[in-house]
Write an enzyme that holds these catalytic residues in place. Structure first.
Site, mmCIF file in Angstrom:
data_model
loop_
_atom_site.group_PDB
_atom_site.id
_atom_site.type_symbol
_atom_site.label_atom_id
_atom_site.label_comp_id
_atom_site.label_asym_id
_atom_site.label_seq_id
_atom_site.Cartn_x
_atom_site.Cartn_y
_atom_site.Cartn_z
ATOM 1 N N HIS A 1 -26.495 22.003 -0.834
ATOM 2 C CA HIS A 1 -26.453 22.710 -2.106
ATOM 3 C C HIS A 1 -25.443 23.838 -2.065
ATOM 4 O O HIS A 1 -25.327 24.502 -1.034
ATOM 5 C CB HIS A 1 -27.854 23.285 -2.406
ATOM 6 C CG HIS A 1 -27.939 23.921 -3.741
ATOM 7 N ND1 HIS A 1 -27.940 23.186 -4.914
ATOM 8 C CD2 HIS A 1 -28.013 25.230 -4.098
ATOM 9 C CE1 HIS A 1 -28.020 24.024 -5.926
ATOM 10 N NE2 HIS A 1 -28.069 25.267 -5.466
ATOM 11 N N LYS B 1 0.083 5.550 -5.960
ATOM 12 C CA LYS B 1 -0.937 5.622 -7.018
ATOM 13 C C LYS B 1 -1.815 6.854 -6.844
ATOM 14 O O LYS B 1 -2.049 7.627 -7.776
ATOM 15 C CB LYS B 1 -1.758 4.326 -6.987
ATOM 16 C CG LYS B 1 -2.904 4.179 -7.952
ATOM 17 C CD LYS B 1 -4.184 4.865 -7.580
ATOM 18 C CE LYS B 1 -4.792 4.526 -6.272
ATOM 19 N NZ LYS B 1 -5.331 3.195 -6.160
ATOM 20 N N LYS B 2 -2.292 7.065 -5.601
ATOM 21 C CA LYS B 2 -3.193 8.204 -5.361
ATOM 22 C C LYS B 2 -2.445 9.522 -5.583
ATOM 23 O O LYS B 2 -3.010 10.478 -6.111
ATOM 24 C CB LYS B 2 -3.761 8.113 -3.937
ATOM 25 C CG LYS B 2 -4.783 9.193 -3.584
ATOM 26 C CD LYS B 2 -6.215 8.784 -3.820
ATOM 27 C CE LYS B 2 -7.232 9.900 -3.643
ATOM 28 N NZ LYS B 2 -7.893 9.956 -2.357
ATOM 29 N N LEU C 1 -6.531 0.575 -15.338
ATOM 30 C CA LEU C 1 -7.266 1.797 -15.689
ATOM 31 C C LEU C 1 -6.793 2.985 -14.860
ATOM 32 O O LEU C 1 -6.723 4.110 -15.361
ATOM 33 C CB LEU C 1 -8.773 1.583 -15.542
ATOM 34 C CG LEU C 1 -9.370 0.526 -16.486
ATOM 35 C CD1 LEU C 1 -10.892 0.531 -16.403
ATOM 36 C CD2 LEU C 1 -8.933 0.719 -17.934
ATOM 37 N N GLU C 2 -6.467 2.735 -13.592
ATOM 38 C CA GLU C 2 -5.966 3.855 -12.782
ATOM 39 C C GLU C 2 -4.645 4.374 -13.345
ATOM 40 O O GLU C 2 -4.459 5.591 -13.504
ATOM 41 C CB GLU C 2 -5.763 3.402 -11.326
ATOM 42 C CG GLU C 2 -7.086 3.143 -10.608
ATOM 43 C CD GLU C 2 -6.911 2.771 -9.135
ATOM 44 O OE1 GLU C 2 -7.882 2.857 -8.391
ATOM 45 O OE2 GLU C 2 -5.791 2.386 -8.728
ATOM 46 N N GLY D 1 -4.257 -5.031 -19.574
ATOM 47 C CA GLY D 1 -5.142 -5.299 -18.438
ATOM 48 C C GLY D 1 -6.242 -4.255 -18.421
ATOM 49 O O GLY D 1 -6.113 -3.201 -19.059
ATOM 50 N N ALA D 2 -7.332 -4.535 -17.698
ATOM 51 C CA ALA D 2 -8.473 -3.619 -17.780
ATOM 52 C C ALA D 2 -9.219 -3.502 -16.463
ATOM 53 O O ALA D 2 -10.420 -3.241 -16.445
ATOM 54 C CB ALA D 2 -9.423 -4.101 -18.873
ATOM 55 N N SER D 3 -8.474 -3.728 -15.359
ATOM 56 C CA SER D 3 -9.164 -3.600 -14.084
ATOM 57 C C SER D 3 -8.597 -2.413 -13.309
ATOM 58 O O SER D 3 -8.074 -1.482 -13.899
ATOM 59 C CB SER D 3 -9.062 -4.916 -13.319
ATOM 60 O OG SER D 3 -10.024 -4.938 -12.306
ATOM 61 N N TYR D 4 -8.741 -2.458 -11.954
ATOM 62 C CA TYR D 4 -8.308 -1.346 -11.118
ATOM 63 C C TYR D 4 -6.934 -0.792 -11.545
ATOM 64 O O TYR D 4 -6.796 0.379 -11.860
ATOM 65 C CB TYR D 4 -8.086 -1.827 -9.689
ATOM 66 C CG TYR D 4 -9.199 -1.940 -8.710
ATOM 67 C CD1 TYR D 4 -9.561 -0.863 -7.896
ATOM 68 C CD2 TYR D 4 -9.830 -3.154 -8.479
ATOM 69 C CE1 TYR D 4 -10.511 -1.001 -6.897
ATOM 70 C CE2 TYR D 4 -10.785 -3.294 -7.482
ATOM 71 C CZ TYR D 4 -11.119 -2.208 -6.687
ATOM 72 O OH TYR D 4 -12.051 -2.352 -5.702
ATOM 73 N N VAL D 5 -5.885 -1.638 -11.461
ATOM 74 C CA VAL D 5 -4.513 -1.134 -11.627
ATOM 75 C C VAL D 5 -4.328 -0.565 -13.029
ATOM 76 O O VAL D 5 -3.795 0.539 -13.212
ATOM 77 C CB VAL D 5 -3.469 -2.239 -11.335
ATOM 78 C CG1 VAL D 5 -2.064 -1.728 -11.616
ATOM 79 C CG2 VAL D 5 -3.570 -2.719 -9.896
ATOM 80 N N ASP E 1 -4.189 -10.176 1.172
ATOM 81 C CA ASP E 1 -4.207 -10.537 -0.254
ATOM 82 C C ASP E 1 -3.799 -11.976 -0.538
ATOM 83 O O ASP E 1 -4.104 -12.501 -1.610
ATOM 84 C CB ASP E 1 -3.215 -9.640 -1.022
ATOM 85 C CG ASP E 1 -3.762 -8.259 -1.306
ATOM 86 O OD1 ASP E 1 -4.819 -7.906 -0.746
ATOM 87 O OD2 ASP E 1 -3.128 -7.523 -2.092
ATOM 88 N N CYS F 1 0.802 -1.225 0.000
ATOM 89 C CA CYS F 1 0.000 0.000 0.000
ATOM 90 C C CYS F 1 0.838 1.281 0.000
ATOM 91 O O CYS F 1 0.722 2.102 -0.909
ATOM 92 C CB CYS F 1 -0.994 -0.067 1.159
ATOM 93 S SG CYS F 1 -1.858 1.469 1.452
ATOM 94 N N CYS G 1 -1.563 1.811 -3.087
ATOM 95 C CA CYS G 1 -2.543 2.881 -2.849
ATOM 96 C C CYS G 1 -1.920 4.276 -2.811
ATOM 97 O O CYS G 1 -2.413 5.194 -3.467
ATOM 98 C CB CYS G 1 -3.247 2.670 -1.511
ATOM 99 S SG CYS G 1 -3.480 0.961 -1.015
ATOM 100 N N GLY H 1 10.658 -15.041 5.798
ATOM 101 C CA GLY H 1 10.147 -16.062 6.706
ATOM 102 C C GLY H 1 9.733 -17.309 5.945
ATOM 103 O O GLY H 1 9.236 -17.225 4.819
ATOM 104 N N GLU I 1 -25.541 16.096 -3.504
ATOM 105 C CA GLU I 1 -26.988 16.296 -3.317
ATOM 106 C C GLU I 1 -27.790 15.499 -4.360
ATOM 107 O O GLU I 1 -28.929 15.128 -4.144
ATOM 108 C CB GLU I 1 -27.370 17.781 -3.371
ATOM 109 C CG GLU I 1 -27.232 18.438 -4.734
ATOM 110 C CD GLU I 1 -27.575 19.932 -4.724
ATOM 111 O OE1 GLU I 1 -28.577 20.298 -4.087
ATOM 112 O OE2 GLU I 1 -26.854 20.714 -5.348
#
Ligand code: FAD
Ligand code: NDP
Length: 475
Positions: A461, A61-62, A200-201, A194-198, A325, A53, A58, A128, A466
């Site tokens: 508003h 990436k963010k 497309l982000e 690829g076409a999922s979270y990673v 994971d 992360c 995360c 480990g 809203e």
């Protein structure tokens, strides 16, 4: 405390899940051991403490996503009279990577200080491996071993990017998210596979930073998510400049003078293009090889390598637990690994009885137009309850500030409601600040609120949120 063992609890893997277990157990005065070791990527990329992360997930990436969003605002700044802003100014990759890495190293330092100075925690920067159900072998970077014993063992070794097996030298010719956030040279013209979270982000922020980006999609966008919204995300990305090749995968990748010649077959025809970078984002595999699982009798899924654990996170060996994971059937998200770790410690030491629930978890895909959701997609709800038993409310809207520079595209939201009892079972929002907007609706869904409850809420508003308490149009 069982004096027979050196540690009350030993954790293998110091990511979101593992560090939580360490923290919660040490707060209860337990003798805690932790082994965390980062195996370098095929390009030699390595990182510090904290797991995926903060280092290669995360957080970086963010930061890159937000940088791309900040770039968009150049147009609004110009339109609203801010002087000296060039809406077409170029972005400097190295400055961003240095800043991202500065922030990542700050998090690493916080972790390092905490691990070294906290009473009750012994930290090993070592690999480990299970020797028996209470013994762990710890191997350092020079291959030297030592052995420790523990009453309970928690495996939280996470996952690493997957590679296709049928493309020669694929690991040398491509990069993954493990390499992207510390990449020394700007990626240039990039193919994202690829076409999922990673996928497309990353494609979204690379486009926003000014690169020529193409996404190669094997089948659909964002499998498992509401497909109407997934397609809207794709359309918005196209408007923002990302290109898509759909229904294929690379058949070969070759090095030609330091560039990547990629071939693929579409409608029976071979096609080619040359890219500076190929970013693979085709999913992640559990990091469980060479953990000694088989030898100790911890059951895994032979295909995916994922550990099989029950609802109480116990593996087939009763004192060995697995979280995060690396476990089969879990959502691969930081907050789920964290909550799972907290509940495990409560059950082990404080008579807790709560298990981790993986339904109705809010999530956000940080694409250029962000997508937050919680609960059922329209497809999943239709399959479970039948179309005739649902009301699907939708709303299309444009945020006020988009009008300054005439941004293209629209935002969208969807509520899925059961006709029988008016309960909202799915929430979907495609628009700015999706994570911030969606978090509160996670509570709405958990509390099984009714659509009539939302209708009784007075909107704020002017806001985009809203729209979500005033949805009256149903499909
Ligand atoms: P990890 O965080 O992966 O930690 C496992 C640790 O164990 C690692 O440090 C690893 O090196 C170590 N290890 C492995 N084997 C051994 C061994 N044998 N001995 C010692 N140590 C070992 N989730 C979100 O919620 N929001 C997001 O926005 C988000 N964005 C993401 C973006 C990207 C690009 C990626 C890749 C992931 C993202 N995720 C996001 C997912 C999130 O990062 C993971 O779900 C989370 O980190 C999993 O935590 P974990 O504890 O299971 O494993
Ligand atoms: P996913 O497993 O979610 O998706 C893999 C993608 O790669 C799919 O589009 C899949 O297509 C495609 N694919 C699989 N194999 C191949 C192949 N051989 N060739 C071409 N394409 C292929 O993986 P991600 O890496 O995107 O994400 C991993 C996890 O990390 C996510 O599930 C998520 O939980 C977490 N994450 C969370 C984020 C967030 O919270 N914002 C951000 C990033 C990651 P197909 O549909 O055809 O199978």
């Amino acid at each position: 405390m069982n004096p027979q063992f050196q540690y009350d609890i030993f954790v293998i893997g110091g990511g979101s899940g593992g560090l939580t277990v360490v923290d919660e157990a040490q707060k209860l005065g337990k003798r805690v051991g932790l082994a965390d070791y980062i195996k370098p990527s095929p390009h030699g990329t390595q990182w510090g403490t904290g797991g995926t992360c903060p280092n290669v997930g995360c957080i970086p990436k963010k930061l890159m996503h937000m940088t791309a969003l900040i770039g968009e605002i150049r147009h609004e700044l110009t339109a609203t009279g801010w002087q000296g802003v060039d809406p077409h100014s170029k972005h400097n990759w190295n400055t961003l990577v240095n800043e991202v890495q500065r922030q990542v190293k700050g998090i690493n330092k916080g972790n390092d200080d905490w691990l070294v100075t906290t009473n009750g925690i012994t930290y090993y920067n070592k690999l480990g491996k299970l020797k028996d159900d209470h013994t762990i072998e710890l191997i350092d970077k020079d291959g030297q071993s030592e052995f420790v014993t523990a009453e309970y063992i928690v495996i939280a070794v996470g996952s690493r990017p997957s590679f296709p097996t049928d493309i020669p030298n694929v690991k040398q010719l491509t990069i993954t998210s493990d390499d992207l956030f510390s990449l020394k040279n700007a990626p240039g013209k990039t193919l994202v596979v690829g076409a999922s979270y990673v996928a497309l982000e990353c494609a979204g922020f690379l486009t926003g930073l000014g690169y020529d980006v193409t996404v190669m999609v094997r089948s659909i966008l964002l499998r498992g998510f509401d497909q109407e919204i997934a397609e809207r995300i794709g359309e918005f990305m196209k408007i923002s400049g990302t290109k898509f090749i759909r229904g294929t995968i690379p058949s070969s990748i070759e090095d030609v003078d330091g560039k990547r010649l990629v071939k693929w077959v579409l409608n029976g025809q071979e096609q080619t293009d040359v890219f500076d970078t190929v970013l693979l984002a085709i999913g992640r595999s559990a990091d469980t090889q060479n953990l000694g699982l088989e030898q100790v009798g911890v059951e895994t899924n032979k295909e995916s390598g994922k550990i099989i654990a029950n609802d109480a996170d116990s593996t087939s060996v009763s004192n060995i637990f697995a979280i995060g994971d690396c476990v089969q059937g879990r959502l691969e998200l930081t907050p789920t690994a964290i909550m799972c770790g907290k509940r495990l410690i409560k059950r082990l030491y404080q008579n807790g009885n709560q298990i981790m629930e993986y339904s109705d978890v809010s999530t956000t895909v940080f694409t250029p137009l962000e997508y937050g959701c919680v609960g059922y997609s329209e497809e999943a709800a239709t399959k479970k309850f039948g179309k005739e038993n649902l009301k699907i409310f939708t709303s299309e809207f444009t945020p006020l500030f988009w009008n300054f520079a005439n941004r293209k595209g629209t935002c969208y939201s969807k509520l899925i409601v059961k006709k029988e009892d008016d309960v909202v079972i799915g929430f979907h929002y495609l628009g700015p600040d999706a994570a911030e907007v969606t978090q509160g609706f996670g509570v709405v869904i958990k509390l099984k609120a009714k659509k009539s409850d939302l209708d009784n809420v007075v909107g704020i508003h002017p806001s985009v949120a809203e729209e979500l308490v005033q949805m009256q149009t149903w499909k």
